[in-house]
Write a protein that holds these residues in place. Structure first.
Motif, mmCIF file in Angstrom:
data_model
loop_
_atom_site.group_PDB
_atom_site.id
_atom_site.type_symbol
_atom_site.label_atom_id
_atom_site.label_comp_id
_atom_site.label_asym_id
_atom_site.label_seq_id
_atom_site.Cartn_x
_atom_site.Cartn_y
_atom_site.Cartn_z
ATOM 1 N N ALA A 187 0.847 -1.192 0.000
ATOM 2 C CA ALA A 187 0.000 0.000 0.000
ATOM 3 C C ALA A 187 0.881 1.240 0.000
ATOM 4 C CB ALA A 187 -0.930 0.002 1.225
ATOM 5 N N ALA A 188 0.241 2.383 -0.189
ATOM 6 C CA ALA A 188 0.948 3.665 -0.141
ATOM 7 C C ALA A 188 0.037 4.681 0.533
ATOM 8 C CB ALA A 188 1.326 4.140 -1.537
ATOM 9 N N VAL A 189 0.610 5.462 1.428
ATOM 10 C CA VAL A 189 -0.106 6.561 2.055
ATOM 11 C C VAL A 189 0.457 7.857 1.476
ATOM 12 C CG1 VAL A 189 -0.592 7.807 4.188
ATOM 13 C CG2 VAL A 189 -0.569 5.297 4.179
ATOM 14 N N CYS A 190 -0.397 8.627 0.843
ATOM 15 C CA CYS A 190 0.018 9.883 0.204
ATOM 16 C C CYS A 190 -0.518 11.041 1.037
ATOM 17 C CB CYS A 190 -0.519 9.963 -1.220
ATOM 18 S SG CYS A 190 -0.030 8.562 -2.258
ATOM 19 N N ARG A 191 0.389 11.867 1.506
ATOM 20 C CA ARG A 191 0.019 12.942 2.430
ATOM 21 C C ARG A 191 0.354 14.305 1.825
ATOM 22 N NH1 ARG A 191 2.141 15.992 6.563
ATOM 23 N NH2 ARG A 191 4.262 15.403 5.984
ATOM 24 N N GLU A 192 -0.595 15.239 1.925
ATOM 25 C CA GLU A 192 -0.384 16.618 1.486
ATOM 26 C C GLU A 192 0.087 16.693 0.026
ATOM 27 O OE1 GLU A 192 -0.632 19.714 4.189
ATOM 28 O OE2 GLU A 192 -2.115 18.154 3.779
ATOM 29 N N LEU A 193 -0.600 16.006 -0.851
ATOM 30 C CA LEU A 193 -0.212 15.956 -2.257
ATOM 31 C C LEU A 193 -0.124 17.346 -2.879
ATOM 32 C CD1 LEU A 193 -2.286 12.863 -3.431
ATOM 33 C CD2 LEU A 193 0.200 13.026 -3.271
ATOM 34 N N THR A 194 0.947 17.578 -3.612
ATOM 35 C CA THR A 194 1.296 18.816 -4.333
ATOM 36 C C THR A 194 1.670 19.973 -3.413
ATOM 37 O OG1 THR A 194 -0.861 19.965 -4.543
ATOM 38 C CG2 THR A 194 -0.395 18.165 -6.111
ATOM 39 N N LYS A 195 1.631 19.754 -2.109
ATOM 40 C CA LYS A 195 1.946 20.839 -1.178
ATOM 41 C C LYS A 195 3.419 20.783 -0.772
ATOM 42 C CE LYS A 195 -2.794 20.850 0.552
ATOM 43 N NZ LYS A 195 -3.687 20.639 1.701
ATOM 44 N N THR A 196 3.847 21.758 -0.001
ATOM 45 C CA THR A 196 5.261 21.881 0.386
ATOM 46 C C THR A 196 5.771 20.634 1.088
ATOM 47 O OG1 THR A 196 4.995 24.274 0.625
ATOM 48 C CG2 THR A 196 6.923 23.265 1.688
ATOM 49 N N TYR A 197 4.960 20.061 1.960
ATOM 50 C CA TYR A 197 5.404 18.907 2.747
ATOM 51 C C TYR A 197 4.812 17.592 2.226
ATOM 52 C CZ TYR A 197 7.053 22.541 5.845
ATOM 53 O OH TYR A 197 7.698 23.647 6.356
ATOM 54 N N GLU A 198 4.653 17.496 0.912
ATOM 55 C CA GLU A 198 4.161 16.262 0.306
ATOM 56 C C GLU A 198 5.018 15.076 0.742
ATOM 57 O OE1 GLU A 198 2.971 15.911 -4.008
ATOM 58 O OE2 GLU A 198 4.814 14.741 -4.077
ATOM 59 N N GLU A 199 4.346 13.964 1.052
ATOM 60 C CA GLU A 199 5.054 12.760 1.493
ATOM 61 C C GLU A 199 4.301 11.530 1.003
ATOM 62 O OE1 GLU A 199 6.843 10.876 5.651
ATOM 63 O OE2 GLU A 199 5.101 12.212 5.739
ATOM 64 N N VAL A 200 5.030 10.554 0.488
ATOM 65 C CA VAL A 200 4.452 9.280 0.084
ATOM 66 C C VAL A 200 5.217 8.182 0.806
ATOM 67 C CG1 VAL A 200 3.916 7.705 -1.810
ATOM 68 C CG2 VAL A 200 3.821 10.182 -2.182
ATOM 69 N N VAL A 201 4.522 7.418 1.619
ATOM 70 C CA VAL A 201 5.137 6.330 2.383
ATOM 71 C C VAL A 201 4.584 5.012 1.848
ATOM 72 C CG1 VAL A 201 5.553 5.358 4.676
ATOM 73 C CG2 VAL A 201 5.258 7.826 4.397
ATOM 74 N N ARG A 202 5.477 4.110 1.466
ATOM 75 C CA ARG A 202 5.081 2.841 0.862
ATOM 76 C C ARG A 202 5.521 1.682 1.734
ATOM 77 N NH1 ARG A 202 7.573 6.184 -2.698
ATOM 78 N NH2 ARG A 202 6.297 7.077 -4.391
ATOM 79 N N GLY A 203 4.755 0.608 1.690
ATOM 80 C CA GLY A 203 5.101 -0.577 2.466
ATOM 81 C C GLY A 203 3.909 -1.501 2.544
ATOM 82 N N THR A 204 3.983 -2.515 3.403
ATOM 83 C CA THR A 204 2.817 -3.372 3.621
ATOM 84 C C THR A 204 1.833 -2.635 4.524
ATOM 85 O OG1 THR A 204 3.704 -4.418 5.602
ATOM 86 C CG2 THR A 204 4.286 -5.426 3.479
ATOM 87 N N LEU A 205 0.615 -3.109 4.561
ATOM 88 C CA LEU A 205 -0.384 -2.479 5.421
ATOM 89 C C LEU A 205 0.054 -2.481 6.879
ATOM 90 C CD1 LEU A 205 -3.618 -3.923 3.778
ATOM 91 C CD2 LEU A 205 -2.979 -1.504 3.902
ATOM 92 N N GLY A 206 0.672 -3.580 7.319
ATOM 93 C CA GLY A 206 1.154 -3.650 8.696
ATOM 94 C C GLY A 206 2.254 -2.641 8.973
ATOM 95 N N GLU A 207 3.187 -2.511 8.053
ATOM 96 C CA GLU A 207 4.275 -1.547 8.212
ATOM 97 C C GLU A 207 3.742 -0.118 8.256
ATOM 98 O OE1 GLU A 207 7.748 -4.152 5.861
ATOM 99 O OE2 GLU A 207 6.546 -2.632 4.806
ATOM 100 N N LEU A 208 2.779 0.164 7.407
ATOM 101 C CA LEU A 208 2.211 1.511 7.370
ATOM 102 C C LEU A 208 1.389 1.799 8.622
ATOM 103 C CD1 LEU A 208 1.162 1.709 3.615
ATOM 104 C CD2 LEU A 208 3.092 2.836 4.727
ATOM 105 N N ALA A 209 0.743 0.777 9.165
ATOM 106 C CA ALA A 209 -0.013 0.965 10.416
ATOM 107 C C ALA A 209 0.925 1.335 11.553
ATOM 108 C CB ALA A 209 -0.794 -0.310 10.755
ATOM 109 N N GLU A 210 2.072 0.679 11.607
ATOM 110 C CA GLU A 210 3.066 1.007 12.645
ATOM 111 C C GLU A 210 3.594 2.427 12.459
ATOM 112 O OE1 GLU A 210 6.187 -1.854 12.793
ATOM 113 O OE2 GLU A 210 4.855 -3.558 13.174
#
Length: 280
Positions: A187-210
């Motif tokens: 999965a991937a969690v995309c945060r603040e897309l197109t903004k100054t602090y845009e962040e994309v974190v990728r991993g398994t669902l368990g890793e992203l939950a942690e």
């Protein structure tokens, strides 16, 4: 099509970076006789940032006033005026106001057009690193834990990549539930897309939950890979079909259920395998 000369124009607005505003959006803001805005203050601020003067009438158009505003806007279109519909960010009607206005125009055969532009859904898909040839969008994840787990269970056999929105304070719980229901999918969690602090974190669902357990801020779009097809021999699936039949399901329906998400085995092949096993 209506012949009044009026029309509804749906326009995508920047999600964060003002540079994403299209020239067509700029022109529409400056020339539309009526601007229906999810938040009139944000729309006026957008116009100011673009150095544009809105000369038309500006009306609020958000969830709680949508029903009351629609007849007013329809009258404006029928009178020959252009109504520009914008939301706070992204494309109207995609988890934002707009859908009911579009259907009302269709019912009255009034012209509708769309000015394409930023969308959190397609931006997140492009950045996710997951297969995106086929995908589905599920809006916001359900708020209540029970409803959320029930919704996640519908994705167990979903072969398409899934995109949904989530609030930052519920993200960790949603990802933890997803890991429990869907397993170790990527999965991937995309945060603040197109903004100054845009962040994309990728991993398994368990890793992203942690990762999310420590706290996350901003606007969130989540992308989860679809169910992976399972290869099997029809003979290996006969017992599963017979269990369903024993519980009262018709043989054809049981074959359809068991072959869902399984590559290389058709319903007919499994049906024939069951009959062959019974004949032995």
């Amino acid at each position: 099509m209506g012949e009044s000369g009026g029309r509804l124009v749906l326009a995508a607005t920047p999600m964060g970076d003002i540079g994403d505003a299209s020239q067509r959006l700029r022109s529409a803001l400056a020339t539309a006789e009526v601007v229906a805005a999810e938040d009139t203050r944000r729309t006026r601020a957008l116009a100011k940032a673009l150095d544009i003067e809105i000369t038309g009438r500006v009306l609020s158009f958000y969830d709680h006033v949508e029903s009351a505003r629609i007849p007013v806007l329809l009258s404006e279109i029928e009178a020959g005026r252009t109504v520009l519909l914008v939301t706070d960010a992204g494309m109207p009607s995609v988890s934002d106001p707009g859908y009911r206005m579009v259907t009302a125009c269709i019912e009255r055969e009034l012209p509708i057009t769309c000015l394409p532009g930023p969308s959190a859904v397609t931006t997140a898909l492009a950045l996710s690193g997951l297969p995106v040839e086929r995908f589905c969008f599920d809006g916001f994840a359900p708020r209540k834990p029970g409803h959320r787990r029930q919704w996640l269970s519908t994705l167990i056999d979903q072969p398409r990549t899934v995109v949904f929105f989530e609030s930052p304070h519920r993200l960790a719980a949603t990802l933890a539930d997803a890991a429990e229901v869907l397993g170790s999918r990527r999965a991937a969690v995309c945060r603040e897309l197109t903004k100054t602090y845009e962040e994309v974190v990728r991993g398994t669902l368990g890793e992203l939950a942690e990762w999310a357990a420590a706290g996350v801020r901003g606007e969130i779009t989540v992308v989860v890979e679809g169910a992976q097809p399972i290869s099997a021999d029809p003979a290996d699936l006969v017992a599963a079909v017979e269990d369903l039949v024993a519980d009262g399901m018709r043989l054809k329906d049981a074959c359809a259920r068991v072959t869902t998400g399984i590559a290389g085995v058709t319903r007919r092949e499994l049906y024939d395998a069951v009959l062959a096993a019974r004949a032995r």
